[in-house]
Design a protein around this motif. Sequence first.
Motif, PDB file in Angstrom:
ATOM      1  N   LEU A 235       0.830  -1.199   0.000  1.00 45.72           N
ATOM      2  CA  LEU A 235       0.000   0.000   0.000  1.00 45.72           C
ATOM      3  C   LEU A 235       0.875   1.264   0.000  1.00 45.72           C
ATOM      4  O   LEU A 235       0.612   2.197  -0.761  1.00 45.72           O
ATOM      5  CB  LEU A 235      -0.936  -0.007   1.209  1.00 45.72           C
ATOM      6  CG  LEU A 235      -2.017   1.049   1.272  1.00 45.72           C
ATOM      7  CD1 LEU A 235      -2.996   0.879   0.127  1.00 45.72           C
ATOM      8  CD2 LEU A 235      -2.752   0.959   2.597  1.00 45.72           C
ATOM      9  N   GLY A 236       1.896   1.273   0.828  1.00 36.93           N
ATOM     10  CA  GLY A 236       2.810   2.411   0.862  1.00 36.93           C
ATOM     11  C   GLY A 236       3.544   2.611  -0.458  1.00 36.93           C
ATOM     12  O   GLY A 236       3.677   3.736  -0.953  1.00 36.93           O
ATOM     13  N   LEU A 237       3.998   1.515  -1.053  1.00 37.53           N
ATOM     14  CA  LEU A 237       4.671   1.607  -2.348  1.00 37.53           C
ATOM     15  C   LEU A 237       3.716   2.070  -3.440  1.00 37.53           C
ATOM     16  O   LEU A 237       4.104   2.811  -4.342  1.00 37.53           O
ATOM     17  CB  LEU A 237       5.294   0.266  -2.717  1.00 37.53           C
ATOM     18  CG  LEU A 237       6.528  -0.139  -1.921  1.00 37.53           C
ATOM     19  CD1 LEU A 237       6.964  -1.539  -2.311  1.00 37.53           C
ATOM     20  CD2 LEU A 237       7.646   0.846  -2.113  1.00 37.53           C
ATOM     21  N   GLY A 238       2.466   1.638  -3.348  1.00 35.84           N
ATOM     22  CA  GLY A 238       1.460   2.075  -4.319  1.00 35.84           C
ATOM     23  C   GLY A 238       1.207   3.574  -4.236  1.00 35.84           C
ATOM     24  O   GLY A 238       1.074   4.246  -5.264  1.00 35.84           O
TER      25      GLY A 238
ATOM     26  N   VAL B 137       2.197   9.111  -6.415  1.00 35.63           N
ATOM     27  CA  VAL B 137       2.739  10.454  -6.224  1.00 35.63           C
ATOM     28  C   VAL B 137       3.897  10.703  -7.185  1.00 35.63           C
ATOM     29  O   VAL B 137       4.014  11.792  -7.766  1.00 35.63           O
ATOM     30  CB  VAL B 137       3.178  10.667  -4.754  1.00 35.63           C
ATOM     31  CG1 VAL B 137       3.975  11.944  -4.576  1.00 35.63           C
ATOM     32  CG2 VAL B 137       1.961  10.671  -3.838  1.00 35.63           C
ATOM     33  N   TYR B 138       4.732   9.712  -7.414  1.00 39.23           N
ATOM     34  CA  TYR B 138       5.864   9.851  -8.323  1.00 39.23           C
ATOM     35  C   TYR B 138       5.396  10.190  -9.745  1.00 39.23           C
ATOM     36  O   TYR B 138       5.949  11.064 -10.400  1.00 39.23           O
ATOM     37  CB  TYR B 138       6.695   8.567  -8.318  1.00 39.23           C
ATOM     38  CG  TYR B 138       7.847   8.580  -9.288  1.00 39.23           C
ATOM     39  CD1 TYR B 138       9.001   9.295  -9.008  1.00 39.23           C
ATOM     40  CD2 TYR B 138       7.772   7.891 -10.487  1.00 39.23           C
ATOM     41  CE1 TYR B 138      10.067   9.317  -9.893  1.00 39.23           C
ATOM     42  CE2 TYR B 138       8.828   7.909 -11.383  1.00 39.23           C
ATOM     43  CZ  TYR B 138       9.963   8.620 -11.085  1.00 39.23           C
ATOM     44  OH  TYR B 138      11.008   8.652 -11.963  1.00 39.23           O
ATOM     45  N   PHE B 139       4.374   9.476 -10.211  1.00 38.10           N
ATOM     46  CA  PHE B 139       3.913   9.685 -11.583  1.00 38.10           C
ATOM     47  C   PHE B 139       3.001  10.894 -11.756  1.00 38.10           C
ATOM     48  O   PHE B 139       2.771  11.325 -12.878  1.00 38.10           O
ATOM     49  CB  PHE B 139       3.232   8.419 -12.125  1.00 38.10           C
ATOM     50  CG  PHE B 139       4.225   7.384 -12.558  1.00 38.10           C
ATOM     51  CD1 PHE B 139       4.951   7.554 -13.714  1.00 38.10           C
ATOM     52  CD2 PHE B 139       4.461   6.262 -11.792  1.00 38.10           C
ATOM     53  CE1 PHE B 139       5.884   6.621 -14.121  1.00 38.10           C
ATOM     54  CE2 PHE B 139       5.389   5.324 -12.183  1.00 38.10           C
ATOM     55  CZ  PHE B 139       6.104   5.506 -13.355  1.00 38.10           C
ATOM     56  N   THR B 140       2.475  11.422 -10.676  1.00 39.99           N
ATOM     57  CA  THR B 140       1.625  12.614 -10.800  1.00 39.99           C
ATOM     58  C   THR B 140       2.306  13.869 -10.251  1.00 39.99           C
ATOM     59  O   THR B 140       1.674  14.922 -10.192  1.00 39.99           O
ATOM     60  CB  THR B 140       0.288  12.389 -10.067  1.00 39.99           C
ATOM     61  OG1 THR B 140       0.538  12.104  -8.701  1.00 39.99           O
ATOM     62  CG2 THR B 140      -0.521  11.287 -10.718  1.00 39.99           C
TER      63      THR B 140
ATOM     64  N   PHE C   6      -6.445  10.040  -7.184  1.00 35.22           N
ATOM     65  CA  PHE C   6      -5.773   9.349  -6.086  1.00 35.22           C
ATOM     66  C   PHE C   6      -6.775   8.573  -5.234  1.00 35.22           C
ATOM     67  O   PHE C   6      -6.504   7.438  -4.832  1.00 35.22           O
ATOM     68  CB  PHE C   6      -5.000  10.338  -5.211  1.00 35.22           C
ATOM     69  CG  PHE C   6      -4.389   9.694  -4.007  1.00 35.22           C
ATOM     70  CD1 PHE C   6      -3.274   8.897  -4.134  1.00 35.22           C
ATOM     71  CD2 PHE C   6      -4.951   9.877  -2.744  1.00 35.22           C
ATOM     72  CE1 PHE C   6      -2.708   8.283  -3.027  1.00 35.22           C
ATOM     73  CE2 PHE C   6      -4.399   9.269  -1.636  1.00 35.22           C
ATOM     74  CZ  PHE C   6      -3.271   8.480  -1.773  1.00 35.22           C
ATOM     75  N   VAL C   7      -7.921   9.170  -4.940  1.00 41.76           N
ATOM     76  CA  VAL C   7      -8.936   8.490  -4.123  1.00 41.76           C
ATOM     77  C   VAL C   7      -9.407   7.219  -4.832  1.00 41.76           C
ATOM     78  O   VAL C   7      -9.503   6.149  -4.210  1.00 41.76           O
ATOM     79  CB  VAL C   7     -10.121   9.439  -3.813  1.00 41.76           C
ATOM     80  CG1 VAL C   7     -11.268   8.693  -3.193  1.00 41.76           C
ATOM     81  CG2 VAL C   7      -9.655  10.570  -2.901  1.00 41.76           C
TER      82      VAL C   7
END
Length: 166
Positions: free
Chosen positions: A28-31, A36-39, A57-58
């Motif tokens: 979940l944390g990696l997801g 966030v990395y891609f947006t 994101f939601v």
Amino acid sequence: MSLEYTWTRDNLKAKLHRMRRIPNLIFLGLGVLFYVYFTWYGITEDIFDTKIILLGFVVYFMILIIFLLLTTKLYVFINLLRNDRKTSKAYGTYYINADDKGINSKINNEKIAYEWKEISKFKKGKSGFFLATDKDKLGLRFDKNCLNEEKYTQLLKYVEDKLAKV
């Protein structure tokens, strides 16, 4: 040392669910970091609407949680099915007797006896310990949640002492 130990299918199911808790949190944390990395470019620049990215994101987070819940259910189902096939008589009340010769277990009129020198695998974890031999790969599992705390620590100390002498 003698004691009774009850192991049910529900105990195994709860243990399997507990085993998946940490990997699910990591995933979940990696997801979230992945999203966030891609947006990040869209968040920092005024090209994209921040509300749309937040709504995305939601939706992404909900899909990720549903995916994790389904994979956990599938993991538990497959492992319970495999365990039921391998050990048809594994559930019930175990009558454990540990002495100088070894550890004996009786369940459903079936006796399992391990001599201390035959035990090749001893794994101790936070929630219990496991004993097995080369002949019998299934072994015996003693879960802390199923035993009285006092009896569990007594048995663990006794088994560790006997295995250290061998």
